[in-house]
Design an enzyme around this catalytic site. Sequence first.
Site, short mmCIF file in Angstrom:
data_model
loop_
_atom_site.label_atom_id
_atom_site.label_comp_id
_atom_site.label_asym_id
_atom_site.label_seq_id
_atom_site.Cartn_x
_atom_site.Cartn_y
_atom_site.Cartn_z
N TYR A 14 -2.14 -2.48 -10.76
CA TYR A 14 -2.22 -2.30 -9.30
C TYR A 14 -1.38 -3.37 -8.57
O TYR A 14 -0.60 -3.05 -7.68
CB TYR A 14 -3.69 -2.34 -8.85
N TYR A 55 -4.59 3.34 7.41
CA TYR A 55 -5.89 2.65 7.35
C TYR A 55 -6.80 3.12 8.48
O TYR A 55 -6.83 4.31 8.79
CB TYR A 55 -5.72 1.11 7.43
N LYS A 109 0.55 3.39 -2.95
CA LYS A 109 -0.65 4.22 -3.22
C LYS A 109 -0.35 5.71 -3.28
O LYS A 109 -0.76 6.37 -4.24
CB LYS A 109 -1.74 3.91 -2.19
N SER A 123 0.80 -1.24 0.00
CA SER A 123 0.00 0.00 0.00
C SER A 123 0.83 1.28 0.00
O SER A 123 0.27 2.36 -0.22
CB SER A 123 -0.93 0.03 1.21
N VAL A 179 1.18 -3.76 3.76
CA VAL A 179 1.19 -5.08 4.40
C VAL A 179 2.49 -5.86 4.18
O VAL A 179 2.69 -6.92 4.76
CB VAL A 179 -0.02 -5.96 4.01
N1 GLN Z 1 -1.58 -5.44 -2.38
C1 GLN Z 1 -2.27 -5.34 -1.15
C2 GLN Z 1 -3.77 -5.52 -1.34
O1 GLN Z 1 -4.28 -5.04 -2.28
C3 GLN Z 1 -1.99 -4.02 -0.52
C4 GLN Z 1 -2.73 -3.82 0.77
C5 GLN Z 1 -1.96 -3.14 1.83
O2 GLN Z 1 -0.74 -3.00 1.83
N2 GLN Z 1 -2.69 -2.71 2.83
O3 GLN Z 1 -4.42 -6.14 -0.56
#
Ligand code: GLN
Length: 305
Positions: A189, A241, A64, A61, A259
């Site tokens: 993505y 988050y 992003k 993430s 994550v």
């Molecule tokens: N690639 C992970 C997903 O889409 C990224 C999520 C994350 O890092 N919170 O679930």
Amino acid sequence: MQKLLNELIENNRSYCEHGKVANYIPELGKTRKDLLGISVYDIEGNLFQAGDFEHKFTLQSISKPIVLMLALLDNGEDIVFEKVGKEPTGDPFNSIVRLETFNEHKPLNPMINAGAISVSGLIHGASPAEKTRRILEFIRKITHNDGLQINEAVFQSELKTGDRNRSMAYFLKDFGNLGGNVDEILEVYFKQCSIEVTSKELAYIGALLARNGKDLLTGEQVFPLRYCHIVKSYMATCGMYDGSGEFAINVGVPAKSGVGGGIMGTVLNRMGIGVFGPALDQKGNSFAGLRIFEQMSEELSLSIY
Ligand code: GLN
């Protein structure tokens, strides 16, 4: 600073025990949970590192806010804000519920998966391969690291298991809020999430944002000020988050976690911070990484509030 970082790693390594490595992407589940590393770039460009700072991990993430920056550069803010809102959700990063209940049926912000998938769909390029290449080149350029690569095994692992993301993408498409082909956008993505870095690259990008887009080495203005404000505001309000409010109280700096175990922090006119600790708490944030940020913020009075 070096002494502080050594102590932070030493004092917090035992917290790795309390977290769990993400395994909903099976390849991530193979990571050792006791790893913990930190890198800090101050805004003069001095680098300090401790612990497992050489260990590679995937952005997940943390891609992003970076891809959001590229989408802003490619399209301008009006087009980006047509696709994503500006509000935190208080929901887990992979929640789908508000896509139906929010009456515009668009993701509330680009830091949750649904919003990030929409933003990936805005990256310019004739094919998913070209879009991915542009994202990788962009991250290589802003970190001065031409060696960055996509971890193919992590990409394949998420491609196989990413049905929640797939369902969100179809949902968005059905409401006319996803421009393009679902599989192609998800390929972009998943690949951006699979770009491999170390804590050093996170610290470098954090420092770049701390200097409002002015490169540490060349002095070049690589991001416009306005876009730095947009990206950092999202990091501050939605970057951790559904733990973003608590992080604002306990740490108080714009940050983004993934994550893969990374957290990227940015402290205006002071420093960029990259932490890696793959054992996560229940919300998906690095367990020991959070403790490190809290202690560092207290020790160095980093809170912007
Ligand atoms: N690639 C992970 C997903 O889409 C990224 C999520 C994350 O890092 N919170 O679930």
